[in-house]
Scaffold this motif. Sequence first.
Motif, PDB file in Angstrom:
ATOM      1  N   UNK A 130      -7.382 -77.892 -17.535  1.00 23.53           N
ATOM      2  CA  UNK A 130      -8.665 -78.871 -17.640  1.00 23.53           C
ATOM      3  C   UNK A 130      -8.243 -80.060 -18.439  1.00 23.53           C
ATOM      4  N   UNK A 131      -8.605 -81.238 -17.593  1.00 23.96           N
ATOM      5  CA  UNK A 131      -8.259 -82.612 -18.569  1.00 23.96           C
ATOM      6  C   UNK A 131      -9.214 -83.305 -18.415  1.00 23.96           C
ATOM      7  N   UNK A 132      -9.386 -84.355 -19.181  1.00 25.14           N
ATOM      8  CA  UNK A 132     -10.495 -85.358 -19.170  1.00 25.14           C
ATOM      9  C   UNK A 132     -10.723 -85.950 -17.833  1.00 25.14           C
ATOM     10  N   UNK A 133      -9.530 -86.091 -17.178  1.00 26.34           N
ATOM     11  CA  UNK A 133      -9.754 -86.866 -15.796  1.00 26.34           C
ATOM     12  C   UNK A 133      -9.994 -85.802 -14.766  1.00 26.34           C
ATOM     13  N   UNK A 134      -9.909 -84.553 -14.784  1.00 25.83           N
ATOM     14  CA  UNK A 134     -10.154 -83.492 -13.800  1.00 25.83           C
ATOM     15  C   UNK A 134      -9.495 -82.308 -13.900  1.00 25.83           C
ATOM     16  N   UNK A 135      -9.741 -81.282 -13.007  1.00 28.96           N
ATOM     17  CA  UNK A 135      -9.288 -80.226 -13.197  1.00 28.96           C
ATOM     18  C   UNK A 135      -7.673 -80.036 -12.277  1.00 28.96           C
TER      19      UNK A 135
ATOM     20  N   UNK B 118       9.251 -62.926  15.845  1.00 31.07           N
ATOM     21  CA  UNK B 118       8.833 -62.164  14.500  1.00 31.07           C
ATOM     22  C   UNK B 118       8.317 -63.069  13.521  1.00 31.07           C
ATOM     23  N   UNK B 119       7.668 -62.275  12.708  1.00 32.84           N
ATOM     24  CA  UNK B 119       6.777 -63.210  11.292  1.00 32.84           C
ATOM     25  C   UNK B 119       7.985 -63.760  10.471  1.00 32.84           C
ATOM     26  N   UNK B 120       7.554 -64.475   9.570  1.00 33.20           N
ATOM     27  CA  UNK B 120       8.821 -65.254   8.782  1.00 33.20           C
ATOM     28  C   UNK B 120       9.452 -64.527   8.015  1.00 33.20           C
ATOM     29  N   UNK B 121      10.637 -64.820   7.412  1.00 36.61           N
ATOM     30  CA  UNK B 121      11.380 -64.046   6.354  1.00 36.61           C
ATOM     31  C   UNK B 121      10.736 -64.382   5.091  1.00 36.61           C
ATOM     32  N   UNK B 122      11.420 -64.057   3.874  1.00 35.53           N
ATOM     33  CA  UNK B 122      10.698 -64.298   2.724  1.00 35.53           C
ATOM     34  C   UNK B 122      10.673 -65.832   2.454  1.00 35.53           C
ATOM     35  N   UNK B 123       9.385 -65.915   1.906  1.00 34.96           N
ATOM     36  CA  UNK B 123       9.238 -67.499   1.720  1.00 34.96           C
ATOM     37  C   UNK B 123       8.346 -67.570   0.396  1.00 34.96           C
ATOM     38  N   UNK B 124       8.401 -68.795  -0.070  1.00 31.41           N
ATOM     39  CA  UNK B 124       7.497 -69.184  -1.228  1.00 31.41           C
ATOM     40  C   UNK B 124       6.682 -70.445  -0.642  1.00 31.41           C
ATOM     41  N   UNK B 125       5.589 -70.624  -1.451  1.00 36.65           N
ATOM     42  CA  UNK B 125       4.645 -71.642  -1.091  1.00 36.65           C
ATOM     43  C   UNK B 125       4.246 -72.168  -2.439  1.00 36.65           C
ATOM     44  N   UNK B 126       4.546 -73.226  -2.649  1.00 34.40           N
ATOM     45  CA  UNK B 126       4.544 -73.890  -4.023  1.00 34.40           C
ATOM     46  C   UNK B 126       3.017 -75.134  -3.709  1.00 34.40           C
ATOM     47  N   UNK B 127       2.264 -75.408  -4.599  1.00 31.00           N
ATOM     48  CA  UNK B 127       1.139 -76.189  -4.310  1.00 31.00           C
ATOM     49  C   UNK B 127       0.512 -76.753  -5.684  1.00 31.00           C
ATOM     50  N   UNK B 128      -0.119 -77.737  -5.478  1.00 33.29           N
ATOM     51  CA  UNK B 128      -0.981 -78.357  -6.511  1.00 33.29           C
ATOM     52  C   UNK B 128      -2.366 -78.890  -6.070  1.00 33.29           C
ATOM     53  N   UNK B 129      -3.273 -78.679  -6.794  1.00 30.79           N
ATOM     54  CA  UNK B 129      -4.736 -79.092  -6.354  1.00 30.79           C
ATOM     55  C   UNK B 129      -5.372 -79.863  -7.486  1.00 30.79           C
ATOM     56  N   UNK B 130      -5.847 -81.041  -7.347  1.00 23.71           N
ATOM     57  CA  UNK B 130      -6.384 -81.707  -8.573  1.00 23.71           C
ATOM     58  C   UNK B 130      -7.898 -82.254  -7.790  1.00 23.71           C
ATOM     59  N   UNK B 131      -8.704 -81.768  -8.790  1.00 23.15           N
ATOM     60  CA  UNK B 131     -10.174 -81.753  -8.550  1.00 23.15           C
ATOM     61  C   UNK B 131     -10.870 -82.687  -9.376  1.00 23.15           C
ATOM     62  N   UNK B 132     -11.616 -83.516  -9.215  1.00 23.78           N
ATOM     63  CA  UNK B 132     -12.230 -84.568 -10.078  1.00 23.78           C
ATOM     64  C   UNK B 132     -13.561 -85.191  -9.479  1.00 23.78           C
TER      65      UNK B 132
END
Length: 674
Positions: A628-633, A660-674
């Motif tokens: 949590x920041x003053x500008x947003x979350x 087939x389905x995917x092999x091992x994977x990583x999903x990285x993400x960021x969300x900014x709400x204001x």
Amino acid sequence: MKTYFMAALAVASLPIAASAQDQHQSTLNEVIVSASPLEEQSAGINQAVSVLSGEELRNKAAATIGESLKDEPGVTSSGFGPGVGQPVIRGQSGNRVRVLQDSMGTMDASDASGDHSITLEALVAERIEVLRGPATLRYGNGAFGGVVNVIDNRIPDELPDELKSAVEYRHNSANDQNSTVFVMDGAIADTPLGNWAWHLDGLYRDSNDLEVDGFAQLPEDDEEDHESTHGYIDNTDSQAHNVTAGLSWIGDKGFIGLSVSEMENNYGVPAGGHHHHEEEEEDEHEEEAETIRIDMEQTRVDLKSEWQDILPGIELGRFGFSYNDYEHTELEGGEKGTRFTNEAFEGRVELLHQEIAGWTGAFGLQLEDRQFAAIGEESFIPKSDIQNSGVFWVGETSHGDLSYEVGLRLDRQTIDPDGSSEIDHNTQSLSFGTLWQMTDEQRVSFTFTRAQRAPAIEELLSNGPHHASQSFDLGDENLDEETSHNFEFGYRYEGPVNLSLNLFYNSIDDFIFKKNTGVEDDDEELTIYQYNQEDATFRGIEASVVIPVAERWEIELFSDYVRAKLDKSGDVPRIPPLRYGAALDYTAYSWTAGMRLTQANEQSHAGEFEDDTDAYTRLDAHVHYHIDTAAGNWLLFVKGTNLLDDEIRNATSYLRDSAPESALSLELGVRFSF
């Protein structure tokens, strides 16, 4: 080494999250289920419902609706490569699962074939509701398996206090997928023309070929020189974008609003070992495998309104109208092939009446008119004018600890194909349910539904090759209506532990299924699939137990199973196997984290001329961190999928042997709400 390091990193993040101490406590948004027309907080007497919203939706949202819902009880995904993921509910899919956008039909071409994607985006949704079991009475003809309702705020129904915005970016390592989303909601208040609310959202996504473990195509038993990509599935990259704008006038007793949406999606279809077209060279015929892509675009307009006390005796009226101009072209080797179009209108009215003889209820009218066509040299469905109309009533009453629900619906479908006579079907559906609130913690419910579904146009009139689905499809215009008799028992306990149990038995007379004949068409070298009709039974169970094990920890044990048999010719094809597993979740301060281990058994009842699928073990994990920041979350998240790097081939997929389905994977993400 890279994939094992990524797996170790995702797992190691869990204890780090558990040890973190911060002053922020995350909360989930209030969930309101809109499954029942009677009151917004009700899902019906015995409607098995799953709702994804807030942070849980952010964690599970994926590029397709099926992939987003695959961990819900009784729900799996039927993929046709990563560009397509259609939900399968209790072994039912296609026309028996109604996928909706804010209670209105998608009006795309996803029901016509397994290779067609659904034109909905989970990444811009506010919540997704999954109704398991028959839901034909409110939503239309023949939703025997259930309903998926994707709720967004494209038509605002209330005035926001302030401007609300969010921007999200995520990257998936399995196919280098990049997704960017923005959402904005605002108000224009106290104008001479009243109060207005507006909405904007947009999405852009692109990806490369999907990484898999080992060969994409399973080798034949007698195959010496196995030709298949290794480590990835060729022609599975995609690009998509979507933008939506909405505006509503908000009054004291209701609202009326309009939205416009534009969408484009271009994705590849895995080859699956099919060959298409022959070239003659020096008196010899050489087979040339062509890549096939789907190039889709649509424009959609929605109008929605709710108003209180519109007529004497009517407490609330709801009105919805949608228009969709849908088109996709199947590109074969870069050349334009079959073009599917669907210009459709849908309207529905629901009126909630005051209590009559102890019953509160709602009656409604639903109308649909669409011009559907498959155009080109290889068109296998004739251009047709399709009209559907339905009327329904649903009522509820309570007497002490017992509650009752009754519903009735009548539908008529008319298909007027070019060059053929008109085909009409009339269907009737009814349901009865009762709920006994045994104690404050326990309740038991029972529901009986008799529902009918009219055959769809592709089941009636298909006749020709469809290279994108790698099949030669044959319909039967003499198919009768399906009739489902579904019995369901439910038990809920909410106390020191939470227990949920659903048992169902669904007997379907004249069940329509796409049968693999095991025969190839001589000219096109495609397997012939014939739409057949035969009585069938579906029976199964969904169960979960949630157990708090510490102040901030809880364990969930879960399982689901469906067994589907044809009365004369064996097993219903493409049915998911038994699944069971455990999930561990942790929530504290700024951190939420979880792990989910799912074991899927071998599917040895694959159906005639269909291949069995092996058992697999799937381990997924996620970690979320809030700032949590003053500008947003800020929300920072990482999700690990298939951390054991197991080979996963879904029994529900037409392409399980080649995609087939995917092999091992990583999903990285960021969300900014204001």
